[in-house]
Structure formats: C-alpha cells, structure tokens
Design a protein around this motif. Structure first.
Motif, PDB file in Angstrom:
ATOM      1  N   VAL A  10       0.544  -1.018   0.275  1.00 36.18           N
ATOM      2  CA  VAL A  10      -0.184   0.089  -0.245  1.00 36.18           C
ATOM      3  C   VAL A  10       1.304   0.780  -0.110  1.00 36.18           C
ATOM      4  CG1 VAL A  10      -1.908   1.250   1.063  1.00 36.18           C
ATOM      5  CG2 VAL A  10      -1.556  -1.262   1.403  1.00 36.18           C
ATOM      6  N   PRO A  11       1.009   1.673  -1.044  1.00 35.56           N
ATOM      7  CA  PRO A  11       2.096   3.164  -0.868  1.00 35.56           C
ATOM      8  C   PRO A  11       1.198   4.800  -0.815  1.00 35.56           C
ATOM      9  CG  PRO A  11       1.116   3.010  -3.210  1.00 35.56           C
ATOM     10  CD  PRO A  11       0.728   1.665  -2.466  1.00 35.56           C
ATOM     11  N   CYS A  12       2.158   5.114   0.169  1.00 36.78           N
ATOM     12  CA  CYS A  12       0.961   6.466   0.885  1.00 36.78           C
ATOM     13  C   CYS A  12       1.390   7.204   0.623  1.00 36.78           C
ATOM     14  CB  CYS A  12       1.062   5.942   2.480  1.00 36.78           C
ATOM     15  SG  CYS A  12       0.276   4.299   2.940  1.00 36.78           S
ATOM     16  N   PHE A  42       2.732  -1.473   4.322  1.00 33.23           N
ATOM     17  CA  PHE A  42       2.967   0.522   4.201  1.00 33.23           C
ATOM     18  C   PHE A  42       3.986   0.816   2.991  1.00 33.23           C
ATOM     19  CE2 PHE A  42      -1.148  -0.163   6.626  1.00 33.23           C
ATOM     20  CZ  PHE A  42      -2.271   0.335   6.341  1.00 33.23           C
ATOM     21  N   VAL A  43       3.520   1.860   2.254  1.00 34.24           N
ATOM     22  CA  VAL A  43       5.604   2.551   2.000  1.00 34.24           C
ATOM     23  C   VAL A  43       4.903   3.331   1.967  1.00 34.24           C
ATOM     24  CG1 VAL A  43       6.957   2.742   0.706  1.00 34.24           C
ATOM     25  CG2 VAL A  43       6.012   0.250   0.422  1.00 34.24           C
ATOM     26  N   ASP A  44       5.499   4.248   3.042  1.00 38.99           N
ATOM     27  CA  ASP A  44       5.188   5.973   3.133  1.00 38.99           C
ATOM     28  C   ASP A  44       6.359   6.235   2.299  1.00 38.99           C
ATOM     29  OD1 ASP A  44       3.768   8.569   4.809  1.00 38.99           O
ATOM     30  OD2 ASP A  44       5.836   8.530   5.058  1.00 38.99           O
ATOM     31  N   ASP A  45       5.699   7.117   1.352  1.00 41.49           N
ATOM     32  CA  ASP A  45       6.330   8.006   0.316  1.00 41.49           C
ATOM     33  C   ASP A  45       6.771   9.372   0.457  1.00 41.49           C
ATOM     34  OD1 ASP A  45       8.098   8.273  -2.109  1.00 41.49           O
ATOM     35  OD2 ASP A  45       5.941   8.666  -2.705  1.00 41.49           O
ATOM     36  N   PHE A  69       9.818   3.187   5.544  1.00 39.18           N
ATOM     37  CA  PHE A  69       9.404   4.692   5.256  1.00 39.18           C
ATOM     38  C   PHE A  69      10.955   6.040   3.937  1.00 39.18           C
ATOM     39  CE2 PHE A  69       8.138   3.058   9.295  1.00 39.18           C
ATOM     40  CZ  PHE A  69       6.425   3.499   9.370  1.00 39.18           C
ATOM     41  N   LEU A  70      10.279   5.917   3.235  1.00 39.02           N
ATOM     42  CA  LEU A  70      11.343   7.174   2.297  1.00 39.02           C
ATOM     43  C   LEU A  70      11.228   8.529   3.266  1.00 39.02           C
ATOM     44  CD1 LEU A  70      10.048   5.431  -1.330  1.00 39.02           C
ATOM     45  CD2 LEU A  70      11.148   4.159   0.051  1.00 39.02           C
ATOM     46  N   SER A  71      13.065   8.596   2.698  1.00 40.57           N
ATOM     47  CA  SER A  71      13.398   9.433   2.881  1.00 40.57           C
ATOM     48  C   SER A  71      13.077  10.996   2.536  1.00 40.57           C
ATOM     49  CB  SER A  71      14.997  10.024   3.089  1.00 40.57           C
ATOM     50  OG  SER A  71      15.121   9.556   1.385  1.00 40.57           O
ATOM     51  N   ARG A  72      12.883  10.861   0.943  1.00 39.85           N
ATOM     52  CA  ARG A  72      11.446  11.953   0.363  1.00 39.85           C
ATOM     53  C   ARG A  72      10.379  11.252  -0.945  1.00 39.85           C
ATOM     54  NH1 ARG A  72      12.788  12.176  -4.644  1.00 39.85           N
ATOM     55  NH2 ARG A  72      14.700  11.788  -5.169  1.00 39.85           N
ATOM     56  N   GLN A  77       5.080   5.032  -8.161  1.00 40.29           N
ATOM     57  CA  GLN A  77       5.982   3.846  -8.650  1.00 40.29           C
ATOM     58  C   GLN A  77       7.034   3.135  -7.739  1.00 40.29           C
ATOM     59  OE1 GLN A  77       2.456   3.106 -11.320  1.00 40.29           O
ATOM     60  NE2 GLN A  77       4.464   1.521 -10.810  1.00 40.29           N
ATOM     61  N   ALA A  78       7.747   4.512  -7.726  1.00 42.65           N
ATOM     62  CA  ALA A  78       9.008   3.860  -7.356  1.00 42.65           C
ATOM     63  C   ALA A  78       8.245   2.948  -5.353  1.00 42.65           C
ATOM     64  CB  ALA A  78       9.435   4.983  -6.302  1.00 42.65           C
ATOM     65  N   ALA A  79       7.563   3.584  -5.016  1.00 40.48           N
ATOM     66  CA  ALA A  79       6.821   3.582  -3.388  1.00 40.48           C
ATOM     67  C   ALA A  79       6.507   2.082  -3.788  1.00 40.48           C
ATOM     68  CB  ALA A  79       6.374   4.241  -2.546  1.00 40.48           C
TER      69      ALA A  79
END
Length: 166
Positions: A10-12, A42-45, A69-72, A77-79
């Motif tokens: 789930v990209p967020c 959950f991928v927090d973008d 948790f992505l830094s930015r 698509q990356a998420a």
C-alpha cells in the motif's frame, strides 16, 4: 524470510485521514479471507503529515502491519516497487490507500490467482476525475497502445494481485 500467503503493498503519501479507515475496512476482510496468514506493507513516500506515526501505531497493534519509510517523495511507482521488494507473500496485492478500489475485488483477484493465474489486475469501468485529468489518462493510454509491444489495457492501474513467480 518468513513467507506468508498474502502480502498487500500500500503506497501512501499524506494519508493520515484515510489510514484508520483503510485499516478498519481492509484488516477485517483479510482476517475473514485468510485468517492470520497475511501482511500489509505500507510504504510511506515521504509524507509530511502524521502518516508515519499512524503506520507505526498500526504496527504496534498488529505486527503483520509493516511500514517502510522513504526519506522523501520519490513517487507512486517507486513506492510500489519498494513495497514489492519487502513483500514476503506467496501472492502479492497492490492497492492504493485511498480505498478507491474495493477490498472485495482485491480478494476476488487473489482467489483467481490461487486457481493458477499469475497476474490479475483491475480495470476501471468508470473514472471519476476532472476532465483535464481524464484527458491526460486517455492520452497516456493512446500513446501506450501505439508504442507497446503487447496489449496495454485501458484504465488498468496498479490495483492487482500477482503470484510470487510473476
């Protein structure tokens, strides 16, 4: 790697208002369909709201709910790709956090994959978007139809279930 039957990616991005609704709708549906043999990633973008804290809280309540948790903000698509890299499931679903796609359809796609299909994806019957956005979506699918080497279904988004093999 601990394999589970089903992983849901789930990209967020700035989803603090929707995360509790998502959890309240999707988790019970997964429980009924799969028992305990699932995980949600959950991928927090790079959200700027409280999405990260809510995901951590959901994980504290249920360790099958995980957060990356992505830094930015790297983009949707990356998420999705990041979530796929972290998924441990025999089958993997992708679903947006905003609940625009019904969880019952996700479970029907999962059942189809269990019967031997490697890829099952959703196609929108109707798109509720502003006219300019509809125009750009239509233009995108027209271009893809012209340049793709295989059939590119119109209005097929990321909403899907795939086997680990796929």
């Amino acid at each position: 790697m601990d394999t589970v039957e089903f992983s849901l990616v789930v990209p967020c991005y700035n989803e603090e208002d929707v995360l509790p609704l998502f959890q309240a709708e999707v988790v019970p549906a997964l429980e009924v369909a799969l028992g305990a043999d699932w995980e949600i990633i959950f991928v927090d973008d790079g959200s700027r709201d409280r999405s990260r804290q809510l995901i951590i809280g959901l994980h504290m309540q249920d360790p099958r709910i995980k957060g990356v948790f992505l830094s930015r903000n790297f983009g949707h698509q990356a998420a999705v790709d990041t979530g796929l890299c972290h998924a441990n499931g025999r089958f993997i679903g992708v679903m947006d956090c905003d609940l625009q796609d019904p969880v019952q359809v996700l479970l029907a796609m999962y059942a189809k994959c269990q019967s031997g299909v490697d890829v099952c994806y959703g196609v929108r019957a109707r798109r509720d978007s502003p006219w300019l956005l509809k125009f750009f979506y239509s233009f995108f699918y027209l271009i893809m139809h012209k340049v793709a080497t295989h059939d590119w279904p119109r209005d097929a988004g990321d909403f899907c279930v795939v086997s680990r093999k796929a």
